[in-house]
Design an enzyme around this catalytic site. Structure first.
Site, short mmCIF file in Angstrom:
data_model
loop_
_atom_site.label_atom_id
_atom_site.label_comp_id
_atom_site.label_asym_id
_atom_site.label_seq_id
_atom_site.Cartn_x
_atom_site.Cartn_y
_atom_site.Cartn_z
CE LYS A 69 -33.98 -16.59 -28.63
NZ LYS A 69 -34.12 -15.19 -29.07
NE ARG A 169 -30.91 -8.57 -30.66
CZ ARG A 169 -31.67 -9.55 -30.15
NH1 ARG A 169 -31.55 -9.88 -28.88
NH2 ARG A 169 -32.56 -10.17 -30.90
CE1 TYR A 300 -19.32 -24.24 1.91
CE2 TYR A 300 -21.03 -24.53 0.24
CZ TYR A 300 -19.80 -24.89 0.79
OH TYR A 300 -19.07 -25.86 0.20
CG MET A 348 -21.31 -26.38 -7.52
SD MET A 348 -19.60 -26.88 -7.80
CE MET A 348 -18.71 -25.39 -7.45
C1 LIG Z 1 -35.52 -14.91 -29.13
C2 LIG Z 1 -36.18 -14.28 -30.29
C3 LIG Z 1 -37.55 -14.46 -30.53
C4 LIG Z 1 -38.47 -15.19 -29.57
O1 LIG Z 1 -38.67 -14.42 -28.42
P1 LIG Z 1 -39.70 -14.86 -27.25
O2 LIG Z 1 -39.85 -13.62 -26.45
O3 LIG Z 1 -39.05 -15.95 -26.49
O4 LIG Z 1 -40.95 -15.28 -27.91
C5 LIG Z 1 -38.07 -13.94 -31.70
N1 LIG Z 1 -37.29 -13.24 -32.56
C6 LIG Z 1 -35.98 -13.02 -32.34
C7 LIG Z 1 -35.19 -12.25 -33.33
C8 LIG Z 1 -35.38 -13.52 -31.20
O5 LIG Z 1 -34.09 -13.30 -30.97
#
Ligand SMILES: *Cc1c(COP(=O)(O)O)cnc(C)c1O
Length: 413
Positions: A69, A169, A300, A348
């Site tokens: 992801k 969630r 800055y 930046m």
């Molecule tokens: C992001 C995620 C993972 C992986 O998590 P890590 O801690 O990066 O290994 C696994 N399952 C779900 C549902 C997630 O959202």
């Protein structure tokens, strides 16, 4: 390069009736060929393969489905997926339907689990692209079944059912499982291939919360079984649960560990973390250097003032590249194999380093923001955990913050 063509008319986009087909507007990522600035992220593909092997060995019989992801945690999802698919990954997980489509368009043919499910439409895409959606409400079942029927697709279409065992969630709460199981039987177009849950505290030093969630997952599995819902695979483990050797079940979903970053804080680590190799290295170069007397302001807000005659180097990376502004006067970068403190405000596009104690530091010297460096004065490493500690965040956010202005280069050392 010519300036961009006329931007789309926003009103016309808003007024368009919501169409079943999704248009994914992809922000443009800086391409390696466009890189003039020496700032870039290098992704070591051999490290990804190595990490996959380490995790596969540890997972034993369980299948390893890397989580790609958020553009593979900032590493570039298409290249990472191609590398891991060739190295024998059994399947992938993404959060969004858009991310799954990107992988299919990159030629990835392995099973892809869309962990957030399809919300806001896109069920036709799920079916046509052969994706496995996670489901957790009745509306999704109706929409998917409709898509399967309307498209005349092969039925049943595989889904994974998510159960909420304590994350609050996504997922069907335990109390709603029996009616949910009954409603599944109304949709012969769908088949529950997998059951999943997500662990809230797998990286905690104490195992109680995880053990509790896994007990509830077993209970949920039994409840579903009594209602005639039996899945082929069950999975719960993220990187932390996998590395701690808990809850591998039939498959595991490691994200951050695939990229070689331990999910566990230093000091609490299981031995396996030390076998992982951080795949990303962010590097730049010194583009300006100046000698300042004691008492001179830097950057800055004059947030730093030299306490002695100093050499101050400027590097072209700033918060727009994902270098947190919280690193103002905190943390280091590597120059010539040793640490140089960040001084003054991160701006930046640029950041200043105090290189007074780095003999010979000069224009065009390589500077490492995260990763390892070998130099004339030694060898050192700045991991994502170290950056996260200075930026008051977690390594996941460090990796996913590296912005699209930083081109990714892929290395096969
Ligand atoms: C992001 C995620 C993972 C992986 O998590 P890590 O801690 O990066 O290994 C696994 N399952 C779900 C549902 C997630 O959202």
């Amino acid at each position: 390069m010519a300036m961009a063509s006329t931007p789309p008319d926003l009103d016309s986009l808003r007024d368009r009736p919501s169409s079943p087909e999704i248009r994914v507007l992809r922000p443009r990522r800086a391409a390696p060929a466009d890189a003039v600035r020496p700032t870039r992220a290098e992704v070591n593909l051999a490290a990804l393969r190595h990490n996959l092997r380490v995790l596969q060995r540890h997972a034993g019989e369980a299948r390893v489905w890397p989580v790609l992801k958020a553009d593979a945690y900032g590493h570039g999802a298409p290249a990472v997926a191609r590398t891991l698919e060739r190295a024998g990954a059994d399947g992938f997980c993404v959060a969004l339907l858009e991310e799954a489509i990107e992988l299919r368009e990159a030629g990835i043919t392995s099973p892809i689990l869309v962990m957030s499910g399809a919300y806001g439409g896109g069920h036709d895409e799920v079916v046509q692209r052969g994706l496995v959606p996670v489901v957790y409400d009745r509306g999704q079942l109706e929409e998917l079944a409709r898509a399967v029927r309307q498209l005349g697709a092969a039925a049943p279409h595989a889904v994974h059912l998510k159960i909420d065992t304590g994350m609050a969630r996504l997922g069907v709460p335990l109390a709603d499982l029996a009616p949910f199981a009954r409603s599944l039987h109304e949709f012969p177009e769908l088949r529950v291939d997998g059951l999943m849950t997500h662990l809230a505290c797998a990286d905690a030093a104490t195992p109680e919360e995880t053990a509790h969630q896994l007990r509830l997952f077993d209970e949920a599995t039994a409840t579903l079984g009594r209602h005639g819902v039996r899945a082929r695979v069950r999975h719960a483990a993220n990187s932390a649960a996998l590395l701690r050797g808990e809850s591998s079940l039939d498959a595991v979903r490691p994200g951050i560990a695939i990229f070689g970053v331990s999910p566990v804080a230093e000091g609490e680590r299981e031995p396996l973390s030390s076998e992982l190799r951080q795949a990303i290295r962010v590097r730049t170069e010194i583009v300006s250097i100046r000698e300042l007397e004691a008492g001179k302001p830097v950057g800055y807000g004059a947030l730093h003032r030299t306490s002695r005659p100093s050499r101050i180097a400027t590097v072209p990376i700033g918060y727009a590249d994902g270098l947190s502004r919280k690193l103002t006067n905190r943390g280091h970068m590597l120059v010539r194999g040793v640490r140089a403190p960040i001084v003054g405000a991160v701006s930046m596009d640029m950041t200043m380093l105090d290189v007074t104690d780095v003999p010979g530091a000069a224009l065009r010297d390589e500077v490492i923001v995260t990763g390892a460096q070998d130099g004339p004065h030694g060898r050192d490493h700045i991991g994502a955990h170290e950056l996260a500690a200075h930026a008051d965040t977690i390594p996941w956010e460090i990796l996913t913050s590296i912005s699209r202005r930083v081109p990714r280069f892929y290395r096969e050392p």
